[in-house]
Write an enzyme that holds these catalytic residues in place. Structure first.
Site, PDB file in Angstrom:
ATOM      1  N   ASP A   1       0.828  -1.201   0.000  1.00  0.00           N
ATOM      2  CA  ASP A   1       0.000   0.000   0.000  1.00  0.00           C
ATOM      3  C   ASP A   1       0.870   1.261   0.000  1.00  0.00           C
ATOM      4  O   ASP A   1       1.849   1.337   0.740  1.00  0.00           O
ATOM      5  CB  ASP A   1      -0.869  -0.030   1.269  1.00  0.00           C
ATOM      6  CG  ASP A   1      -1.949   1.023   1.281  1.00  0.00           C
ATOM      7  OD1 ASP A   1      -2.846   0.961   0.428  1.00  0.00           O
ATOM      8  OD2 ASP A   1      -1.891   1.922   2.147  1.00  0.00           O
TER       9      ASP A   1
ATOM     10  N   GLU B   1      14.752 -15.276   0.309  1.00  0.00           N
ATOM     11  CA  GLU B   1      15.134 -16.381   1.206  1.00  0.00           C
ATOM     12  C   GLU B   1      14.111 -17.527   1.128  1.00  0.00           C
ATOM     13  O   GLU B   1      14.364 -18.609   1.627  1.00  0.00           O
ATOM     14  CB  GLU B   1      15.176 -15.898   2.667  1.00  0.00           C
ATOM     15  CG  GLU B   1      16.289 -14.921   2.988  1.00  0.00           C
ATOM     16  CD  GLU B   1      16.082 -14.303   4.364  1.00  0.00           C
ATOM     17  OE1 GLU B   1      15.331 -14.872   5.198  1.00  0.00           O
ATOM     18  OE2 GLU B   1      16.646 -13.225   4.591  1.00  0.00           O
TER      19      GLU B   1
HETATM   20  C1  NOJ Z   1      -4.422   2.908  -0.878  1.00  0.00           C
HETATM   21  C2  NOJ Z   1      -5.547   1.972  -0.592  1.00  0.00           C
HETATM   22  O1  NOJ Z   1      -5.827   1.221  -1.736  1.00  0.00           O
HETATM   23  C3  NOJ Z   1      -6.694   2.824  -0.137  1.00  0.00           C
HETATM   24  O2  NOJ Z   1      -7.891   2.104  -0.064  1.00  0.00           O
HETATM   25  C4  NOJ Z   1      -6.324   3.448   1.183  1.00  0.00           C
HETATM   26  O3  NOJ Z   1      -7.343   4.335   1.590  1.00  0.00           O
HETATM   27  C5  NOJ Z   1      -5.015   4.221   1.081  1.00  0.00           C
HETATM   28  N1  NOJ Z   1      -4.010   3.525   0.333  1.00  0.00           N
HETATM   29  C6  NOJ Z   1      -4.460   4.503   2.451  1.00  0.00           C
HETATM   30  O4  NOJ Z   1      -3.991   3.319   3.033  1.00  0.00           O
END
Ligand code: NOJ
Length: 541
Positions: free
Chosen positions: A204, A256
């Site tokens: 993310d 790994e």
């Molecule tokens: C990207 C994620 O896909 C989204 O849903 C989220 O709100 C933001 N990152 C923050 O984590």
């Protein structure tokens, strides 16, 4: 390298949004046993891997992207035993299993942040986050001008007067990735899940971990899931060179382990050459191709983005990925039902202009067939195989996306693409769960999209996806090479191995080359065997 180590290069990876896939206990919230029970459906569809959005303990202020414990499961979704069963079931069906990792920020309820709040300014506990003194005579002004992606300022003041940075919701404090403890902790979290058998991580906000040292003012605002910024000074919070060191370290951890474990970057970065830096040989394996998702429905725009994507990834030896929908954007069956070139929408409400649903679905099916014929790896988002549109008339009182409140109701947000999906036309909650509970309301019109109305029905969207995935596999399209072909005016045509792929964006029906044998088309050809407007055809040459 054995084939098993490079499974991801041409894989079709299906995104499960755990809240909305299948609810086993009737509380209106999807869960892990629900997913396990429905996995066979994904196997039947013909995908290679599933990616689950976060399932960790979380106050759910951002639907689980606010993690309070990275080594456990939110009781709403089940427990670690349920996760083990789900992973085992996926593997026994021959599916790879990818989890979501959220390293840019924790939840405010994470024990580290609670410790930081309890500790004084300058303490080691605060050093794991980005705390600063404010500006102005009494420190009452935020440390800089950064804005939250969800709207409003990106700093929150705590009772002793310091401020902490949150690029997203106030409940999502950003971690300090210059702190060795943070790095060590995440290496350990990777191992925790690798040891449990996961095949990879979707990372993310992969472009956000490192911030420019002096946290200089930056006056531009980042649109939701920003990063695709207009020309201007480079943003000091996105795509800093220092992030790559983190991914090199992670890659060494993954290497790994046997069996081709992968890292996938969610990085809203452009141009394509900058994005390709995330998938250099000693970093991640894949990065989502958001410029493809963002491209307008024209032959020119799509040809350009396809060329740029392939060239940039080829230059670093990476596979290119393709995606049209996910849990953060308006579903493509709806997006494509608006006039071509309309500005990117951040959610749709009942009082907004409504899409042309039939046109949207027609174009979405053609877009998907183009995507699935491109060389590389493709990502599908749950429900698109049903032709599911966005919920565009959801009453505002149901909205849960923090962007709705934080933007002062300027953005409807992402709830419309996150509605629990329909399985059975005549069952409560369309078979999402055993009761009619559903954490977001399902539109009254969704019976027609239910899986049981589509299975075995020639021409249904589900049967189209299934057929397309089978032909893709049979003809090795994911591992092939693209060669542009001259097609009739208004079309975009390419060859991948022995298959010709032609999408008609024009107003006139387009003929296929003499002797070409139709394999599949997103809608029937016309009586003269020509490809109608907004249709993609695959033909054997
Ligand atoms: C990207 C994620 O896909 C989204 O849903 C989220 O709100 C933001 N990152 C923050 O984590």
């Amino acid at each position: 390298m054995p084939r098993t180590d490079t499974w991801w290069r041409d894989a079709v990876i299906y995104q499960v949004y755990p809240r909305s896939f299948a609810d086993s206990d009737g509380d209106g919230m999807g869960d892990l046993p629900g997913i396990t029970a429905r996995l066979q459906h994904l196997k039947d569809l013909g995908i290679d891997a599933v990616w689950l959005s976060p399932f960790y303990p979380s106050p759910q202020r951002d639907a689980g992207y606010d993690v309070s414990d990275y080594r456990s499961i939110d009781p709403r979704f089940g427990d670690l035993g349920d996760a083990d069963k789900l992973i085992a079931e996926a593997h026994s069906l021959g599916l790879k299993f990818i989890v979501d990792l959220v390293p840019n920020h924790t939840s405010g309820e994470h024990e580290w942040f609670q410790a930081a709040l309890a500790a004084p300014p300058g303490s080691p506990e605060r050093e794991r986050y980005i705390f600063r003194d404010g500006k102005g005579p009494d420190g009452g002004e935020p440390p800089n001008s950064w804005q939250s992606v969800f709207g409003g300022g990106a700093w929150q003041r705590v009772p002793d007067g310091q401020w902490y940075l949150h690029l997203f919701d106030v409940s999502q404090p950003d971690l300090n990735w210059d702190n060795p403890q943070v790095r060590a902790e995440f290496a350990d979290i990777l191992r925790f899940w690798l040891d449990r058998g996961v095949d990879g991580f979707r990372v993310d906000v992969a472009h956000g971990l490192i911030k420019e040292k002096d946290l200089a003012d930056w006056t531009h605002t980042s649109a939701i899931l920003g990063g695709l910024e207009p020309a201007g000074p480079p943003p000091p919070m996105w795509d800093q060179d220092g992030v790559h060191e983190v991914y090199r370290q992670w890659r060494a951890v993954l290497d790994e382990y046997p069996g081709g474990r992968i890292l996938v970057a969610e990085a809203w970065v452009q141009p394509a050459e900058r994005l390709a830096r995330y998938v250099r040989p000693d970093e991640m394996h894949q990065a989502f191709n958001f410029p493809y998702l963002d491209a307008p429905w024209t032959a020119e725009a799509l040809r350009t983005v396809i060329d740029e994507s392939l060239a940039a990834n080829d230059a670093v030896g990476a596979t290119t990925t393709w995606v049209l929908s996910n849990h953060d954007v308006v579903r493509h069956a709806t997006r494509l039902g608006y006039p071509i070139g309309a500005a990117r929408m951040h959610g749709i409400g009942a009082d907004d202009p409504q899409p042309d649903t039939a046109l949207g679905l027609r174009r979405a099916r053609a877009a998907t067939m183009q995507m699935l014929a491109l060389p590389g790896s493709a990502y599908l988002y749950q429900g698109e195989e049903l032709g599911l549109p966005e919920h565009t008339t959801m009453p505002d009182e149901y909205r849960q996306d923090p962007a709705w409140e934080r933007s002062g109701h300027a953005e409807r947000g992402r709830d419309g693409c996150r509605v629990p999906i329909p399985w059975e036309a005549d069952a409560p909650s369309y078979g999402f769960g055993p009761t009619d509970a559903s954490w977001l309301p399902q539109p009254a019109t969704w019976a027609e999209y239910a899986l049981d109305r589509q299975q075995g029905v020639p021409g249904s969207t589900w049967e189209l996806y299934r057929a397309a995935l089978a032909v893709r596999r049979e003809h090795g399209l994911g591992g092939g090479e693209l060669a542009w072909q001259d097609g009739p005016a208004g079309t975009l045509a390419f060859r991948n191995g022995d298959v010709l792929v032609l999408t008609n964006f024009g107003t006139e029906p387009a003929g296929l080359p003499a002797g070409a044998r139709l394999l599949l088309s997103s809608e029937p050809l016309d009586d003269d065997g020509r490809v109608p407007t907004d249709v993609t055809a695959w033909a054997l040459l």
